[in-house]
Design an enzyme around this catalytic site. Structure first.
Site, mmCIF file in Angstrom:
data_model
loop_
_atom_site.group_PDB
_atom_site.id
_atom_site.type_symbol
_atom_site.label_atom_id
_atom_site.label_comp_id
_atom_site.label_asym_id
_atom_site.label_seq_id
_atom_site.Cartn_x
_atom_site.Cartn_y
_atom_site.Cartn_z
ATOM 1 N N ASP A 30 0.803 -1.097 0.047
ATOM 2 C CA ASP A 30 0.088 0.079 0.029
ATOM 3 C C ASP A 30 0.830 1.236 -0.002
ATOM 4 O O ASP A 30 1.943 1.346 0.747
ATOM 5 C CB ASP A 30 -1.077 -0.171 1.102
ATOM 6 N N ASN A 87 -12.886 -3.316 2.492
ATOM 7 C CA ASN A 87 -13.812 -2.150 2.271
ATOM 8 C C ASN A 87 -14.648 -2.331 1.282
ATOM 9 O O ASN A 87 -14.161 -2.157 0.085
ATOM 10 C CB ASN A 87 -13.254 -0.870 2.511
ATOM 11 N N GLN A 94 -14.268 2.456 0.975
ATOM 12 C CA GLN A 94 -13.768 2.224 -0.130
ATOM 13 C C GLN A 94 -13.336 3.165 -0.948
ATOM 14 O O GLN A 94 -14.469 3.795 -1.566
ATOM 15 C CB GLN A 94 -14.400 1.132 -0.703
ATOM 16 N N HIS A 100 -9.839 -5.237 -2.934
ATOM 17 C CA HIS A 100 -8.596 -5.351 -2.332
ATOM 18 C C HIS A 100 -8.494 -5.796 -1.049
ATOM 19 O O HIS A 100 -9.584 -5.369 -0.286
ATOM 20 C CB HIS A 100 -7.693 -4.064 -2.671
ATOM 21 N N HIS A 102 -6.976 -5.728 2.435
ATOM 22 C CA HIS A 102 -5.785 -5.271 3.113
ATOM 23 C C HIS A 102 -5.161 -6.152 4.017
ATOM 24 O O HIS A 102 -6.163 -6.797 4.874
ATOM 25 C CB HIS A 102 -6.203 -3.982 4.065
HETATM 26 P P1 DGP Z 1 -9.657 1.738 0.350
HETATM 27 O O1 DGP Z 1 -9.746 2.936 1.091
HETATM 28 O O2 DGP Z 1 -10.104 0.285 1.161
HETATM 29 O O3 DGP Z 1 -10.101 1.823 -1.092
HETATM 30 O O4 DGP Z 1 -7.940 1.527 0.283
HETATM 31 C C1 DGP Z 1 -7.493 1.969 -0.885
HETATM 32 C C2 DGP Z 1 -5.674 1.642 -0.351
HETATM 33 O O5 DGP Z 1 -4.965 1.686 -1.692
HETATM 34 C C3 DGP Z 1 -5.245 2.989 0.339
HETATM 35 O O6 DGP Z 1 -5.145 2.246 1.630
HETATM 36 C C4 DGP Z 1 -4.395 3.359 -0.361
HETATM 37 C C5 DGP Z 1 -3.916 2.454 -1.501
HETATM 38 N N1 DGP Z 1 -3.699 3.035 -2.610
HETATM 39 C C6 DGP Z 1 -4.261 4.100 -3.551
HETATM 40 N N2 DGP Z 1 -3.705 4.327 -4.459
HETATM 41 C C7 DGP Z 1 -2.775 3.545 -4.652
HETATM 42 C C8 DGP Z 1 -1.606 3.360 -5.712
HETATM 43 O O7 DGP Z 1 -1.522 4.087 -6.727
HETATM 44 N N3 DGP Z 1 -0.655 2.480 -5.336
HETATM 45 C C9 DGP Z 1 -0.605 1.655 -4.150
HETATM 46 N N4 DGP Z 1 0.235 0.789 -4.120
HETATM 47 N N5 DGP Z 1 -1.630 1.867 -3.443
HETATM 48 C C10 DGP Z 1 -2.619 2.817 -3.529
#
Ligand code: DGP
Length: 152
Positions: A30, A87, A94, A100, A102
């Site tokens: 993340d 989420n 979300q 995804h 976590h």
């Molecule tokens: P959610 O809030 O459950 O949709 O979590 C999305 C997660 O994705 C958040 O913890 C940050 C992560 N995230 C968002 N954009 C990117 C990205 O471009 N690359 C990576 N590796 N993670 C990302």
């Protein structure tokens, strides 16, 4: 080009610190970690909600997530515990509409720190390159501890 950022990561149009991939899923760090080792497991096929995925894919995500958690424990990252969570929908927090899981390593008594980082983590855009180096190193460490059950 697809608009979904996670599809772009799957298609290698965007960079990510990849831990593992196979035909059905991709695992990467993340970019806004709540704790060091915060990892995401995603299906390669696009679906915003869990119910949109094939049963086989959904099952596979949790098999791989469990193996990644085992790897984190072996690497000393999630010794005390971890939250595995999805989420599912905007109202459930979300932000990225591509399923995804976590994997969030936890330490005893870290709730205050987790809450604070949860609220502030996306403000820190500075030092992105330095952060990528750190995330790559963590991804490598976790990869090296993956159980042979999921490694081909
Ligand atoms: P959610 O809030 O459950 O949709 O979590 C999305 C997660 O994705 C958040 O913890 C940050 C992560 N995230 C968002 N954009 C990117 C990205 O471009 N690359 C990576 N590796 N993670 C990302």
């Amino acid at each position: 080009m697809t608009q979904c950022i996670f599809c772009q990561i799957v298609n290698k149009e965007l960079p990510a610190s990849v831990v593992y991939e196979d035909d059905l899923c991709l695992v990467f760090m993340d970019i806004f970690p709540i704790k060091p080792g915060h990892t995401l497991v995603i299906p390669k096929s696009h679906g915003a909600f869990l119910h949109e995925l094939d049963d086989k894919v959904r099952e596979h995500l949790f098999i791989v997530a469990t193996a990644v958690l085992q790897a984190q424990r072996s690497a000393g990252i999630a010794k005390d515990g971890a939250n595995l969570l999805v989420n599912d929908g905007k109202a459930a927090n979300q932000h990225v509409p591509h399923v995804h899981v976590h994997i969030l390593p936890r330490d005893q008594g870290d709730i205050g720190k987790v809450a604070w980082t949860f609220l502030t983590r996306m403000l820190n855009f500075f030092g992105k390159d330095k952060k990528k180096v750190k995330l790559d190193a963590l991804a490598k460490d976790i990869r090296q501890h993956l159980p042979s059950t999921i490694m081909k």
